[in-house]
Design a protein around this motif. Structure first.
Motif, PDB file in Angstrom:
ATOM      1  N   ASP A 269       0.795  -1.226   0.000  1.00  0.00           N
ATOM      2  CA  ASP A 269       0.000   0.000   0.000  1.00  0.00           C
ATOM      3  C   ASP A 269       0.824   1.271   0.000  1.00  0.00           C
ATOM      4  OD1 ASP A 269      -2.277  -1.500  -0.026  1.00  0.00           O
ATOM      5  OD2 ASP A 269      -2.633  -1.379   2.135  1.00  0.00           O
ATOM      6  N   GLU A 292      -4.000  -1.920  -9.247  1.00  0.00           N
ATOM      7  CA  GLU A 292      -4.614  -1.600  -7.964  1.00  0.00           C
ATOM      8  C   GLU A 292      -3.601  -1.181  -6.900  1.00  0.00           C
ATOM      9  OE1 GLU A 292      -8.206  -1.889  -6.207  1.00  0.00           O
ATOM     10  OE2 GLU A 292      -7.802  -0.664  -7.953  1.00  0.00           O
ATOM     11  N   LYS A 294      -2.358   1.318  -5.069  1.00  0.00           N
ATOM     12  CA  LYS A 294      -2.997   2.626  -4.937  1.00  0.00           C
ATOM     13  C   LYS A 294      -2.035   3.784  -4.733  1.00  0.00           C
ATOM     14  CE  LYS A 294      -4.072   1.790  -0.030  1.00  0.00           C
ATOM     15  NZ  LYS A 294      -5.184   1.613   0.921  1.00  0.00           N
ATOM     16  N   SER A 295      -0.799   3.528  -4.281  1.00  0.00           N
ATOM     17  CA  SER A 295       0.160   4.615  -4.077  1.00  0.00           C
ATOM     18  C   SER A 295       1.180   4.705  -5.207  1.00  0.00           C
ATOM     19  CB  SER A 295       0.888   4.438  -2.742  1.00  0.00           C
ATOM     20  OG  SER A 295      -0.020   4.510  -1.664  1.00  0.00           O
ATOM     21  N   ASP A 322     -11.187  -1.079  -6.608  1.00  0.00           N
ATOM     22  CA  ASP A 322     -11.539  -0.127  -5.555  1.00  0.00           C
ATOM     23  C   ASP A 322     -11.607   1.313  -6.058  1.00  0.00           C
ATOM     24  OD1 ASP A 322     -11.641  -2.208  -3.792  1.00  0.00           O
ATOM     25  OD2 ASP A 322      -9.580  -1.969  -3.101  1.00  0.00           O
ATOM     26  N   ARG A 327      -4.479   4.850 -10.450  1.00  0.00           N
ATOM     27  CA  ARG A 327      -5.073   6.161 -10.097  1.00  0.00           C
ATOM     28  C   ARG A 327      -4.038   7.228  -9.788  1.00  0.00           C
ATOM     29  NH1 ARG A 327      -7.541   3.121  -4.971  1.00  0.00           N
ATOM     30  NH2 ARG A 327      -7.258   1.474  -6.504  1.00  0.00           N
ATOM     31  N   ASN A 328      -2.847   6.858  -9.305  1.00  0.00           N
ATOM     32  CA  ASN A 328      -1.840   7.862  -8.931  1.00  0.00           C
ATOM     33  C   ASN A 328      -0.581   7.795  -9.792  1.00  0.00           C
ATOM     34  OD1 ASN A 328      -3.015   9.322  -6.686  1.00  0.00           O
ATOM     35  ND2 ASN A 328      -2.928   7.404  -5.554  1.00  0.00           N
TER      36      ASN A 328
END
Length: 539
Positions: A269, A292, A294-295, A322, A327-328
């Protein structure tokens, strides 16, 4: 067939170390020549005891068999040799390596090796607090913050409590090219050094059993380049690395991303940077299994075998995501792959935060192999701020987009749906820069209409035999061909008749681009106002 330096009739019992199969060793006189023990015992036709070694660098004499007798199977045809035990070293402890490196005078070569990898995978020299003091005062290891112990033959952590007592403040440790292989030893080193945040284990042949590793709660940067580790081991290791921020896995022949309990990789994470350069990944579907994380901000995929990329839809993995995939992610390095289709380039716009992209050494970005030039890449990539390592300035973006629109207008005469399919940003950019359609002229062309089709271009002579000539700014019709411009340059600069070569010099492009199509017009090439064209002579 045996090592020529080792053919002595008998070993000295006092100097013969004990070796076991699977043990990591190095040549006694060269810490950089390391290998794995594959056999210990007699060799038919030769007296005494021998050690069969499979050398990491492949520099041996055979494949583990000699005179028709097979003793072991080496990794390559000529990577193995038999060696007398006294010519091999089982290595030293971590404490012994610290003493060897920092209590003696370091060589220039050793100091050049004292570095860690930065976030961009660049070597950053370690600055040692009180380094002169460390070399002159033998008991001041507590001042040591970063240590490079590359290629010193470290094979074990040493006795419990030694390192923690001697070097309690060590935060960065480079153990590249040593003899470590057991994750238990790695865990023991990290337990002994509670402040340790960055650990480099590159070029240590690590075993695949990672089940007994203790949690390494303070490790933020882990470098496992060329260690033979696969992603399946990382799935087990990640539970011991709850705060890991950077993971480097270069050169491990990874071809698959293999999550254990789900379709995509979960956990990790805190991971911001993942370096998978110089591996064997050929399917973009493998990379999608990382969507996935996320970081994750930086993903390094240079030197793989990828031939296309695309942004995933939520049902691609048959698993509920999720949030937005990747995303980042703001940096994606794809250099030296096999990407050749424009759809792959266009898909990069779908990544929510992607601004730093590398596409060098791909067919799609190499005009010499039928690819597109930098200005077209910039125009197609709406959010890119750094392309191939060079910053895209606002001015370069504007000029590139205008050139791109003109290029499309000069070549495409299809219906709007077809244009939009091939050039998704065309109508958006055409409107943004208020570029009018090119319409056939009716009647004579007046001065205003003629002026509206002129481009202001700077011409610079760079040929060695042309002499020093000041640059000229000329207004040229947009339909001027490259061949016509060469003739004009001879007149502008009063050059003797010769074969000229013209290049377009683009901002942030490392090399000028050759204009080699004599029939192509300035409009065809997307050359706009205030462009610079270099005039050279053929060699």
């Amino acid at each position: 067939m045996l090592c020529s330096k080792c053919e002595t009739p008998r070993d000295s019992p006092q100097s013969k170390p004990m070796f076991k199969i699977g043990q990591r060793i190095h040549w006694a006189a060269d810490c950089r020549r390391s290998g794995t023990v594959k056999y210990v015992g007699p060799v038919e036709g030769y007296s005494g005891e021998w050690v069969g070694v499979d050398w990491d660098n492949g520099d041996g004499k055979h494949d583990g068999s000699i005179n028709g007798v097979r003793y072991f199977q080496a990794m390559c045809q000529n990577s193995a040799s038999f060696v007398r035990p006294h010519n091999l070293s089982p290595g030293i402890t971590l404490l012994e390596a610290l003493v060897l490196r920092y209590r003696g005078q370091t060589t220039k070569e050793e100091e050049d090796e004292m570095y860690v990898l930065s976030e961009r995978s660049e070597k950053v020299s370690i600055q040692f607090v009180g380094k002169d003091k460390i070399e002159s005062k033998l008991s001041r290891f507590d001042e040591l913050i970063g240590a490079s112990l590359a290629y010193l033959g470290v094979s074990s952590p040493g006795s419990l409590g030694e390192i923690n007592t001697i070097a309690p403040n060590l935060k960065e440790l480079d153990l590249t090219g040593n003899l470590l292989s057991d994750w238990k030893d790695v865990g023991a080193i990290c337990q002994e050094l509670p402040a340790l945040a960055a650990l480099n284990l590159s070029n240590n042949m690590m075993i695949h059993d990672v089940t007994c590793l203790r949690p390494l709660r303070n490790i933020r940067v882990l470098v496992l380049n060329y260690t033979g580790i696969k992603w399946i081991q990382m799935e087990l290791l990640k539970h011991s690395l709850p705060d890991l921020e950077e993971l480097h896995l270069m050169g491990n022949k990874i071809g698959e991303i293999t999550p254990i309990s789900s379709a995509v990789v979960r956990g990790l994470d805190s991971l911001r940077l993942l370096n998978l350069e110089d591996n064997c990944i050929s399917e973009w579907g493998e990379i999608l299994k990382l969507c996935e994380l996320k970081s994750l901000e930086r993903l390094h995929l240079n030197k793989n075998s990828l031939n296309r990329i695309f942004y995933p839809c939520n049902d691609l993995t048959n698993e509920t995501l999720d949030g937005k995939p990747f995303r980042n992610l703001d940096c994606l390095l794809l250099g030296a792959n096999s990407i050749e289709d424009l759809e792959s380039v266009n898909s990069l716009n779908s990544f929510p935060r992607l601004t730093d992209i590398r596409l060098t050494e791909n067919p799609v970005a190499d005009p010499g192999r039928g690819g597109i030039p930098r200005f077209v890449l910039i125009a197609r990539l709406a959010k890119v701020e750094v392309l191939n390592g060079s910053e895209v300035s606002p001015r370069e973006r504007k000029e590139s987009e205008i050139r791109y629109v003109r290029l499309v207008m000069s070549k495409v005469h299809a219906n709007p749906e077809e244009v939009n399919q091939c050039h998704p940003r065309f109508f958006e950019l055409k409107s943004l820069h208020d570029i009018e359609d090119i319409r056939p002229s009716k009647g004579a062309i007046g001065p205003q209409k003629l002026a509206s089709g002129l481009l202001s271009v700077t011409l610079k002579c760079v040929g060695a035999s042309m002499g020093e000539k000041p640059p000229l700014i000329k207004k040229l019709p947009a339909n001027t061909s490259v061949g016509k411009l060469k003739i004009l340059c001879e007149s502008f600069f009063k050059l003797k008749p010769t074969k000229l070569r013209l290049f377009i010099q683009e901002e942030a492009s490392p090399l000028p681009i050759l204009l080699d199509n004599e029939m192509a017009s300035l409009l065809d090439l997307g050359i706009g106002n205030e462009s610079t064209i270099l005039v050279d002579e053929q060699s």
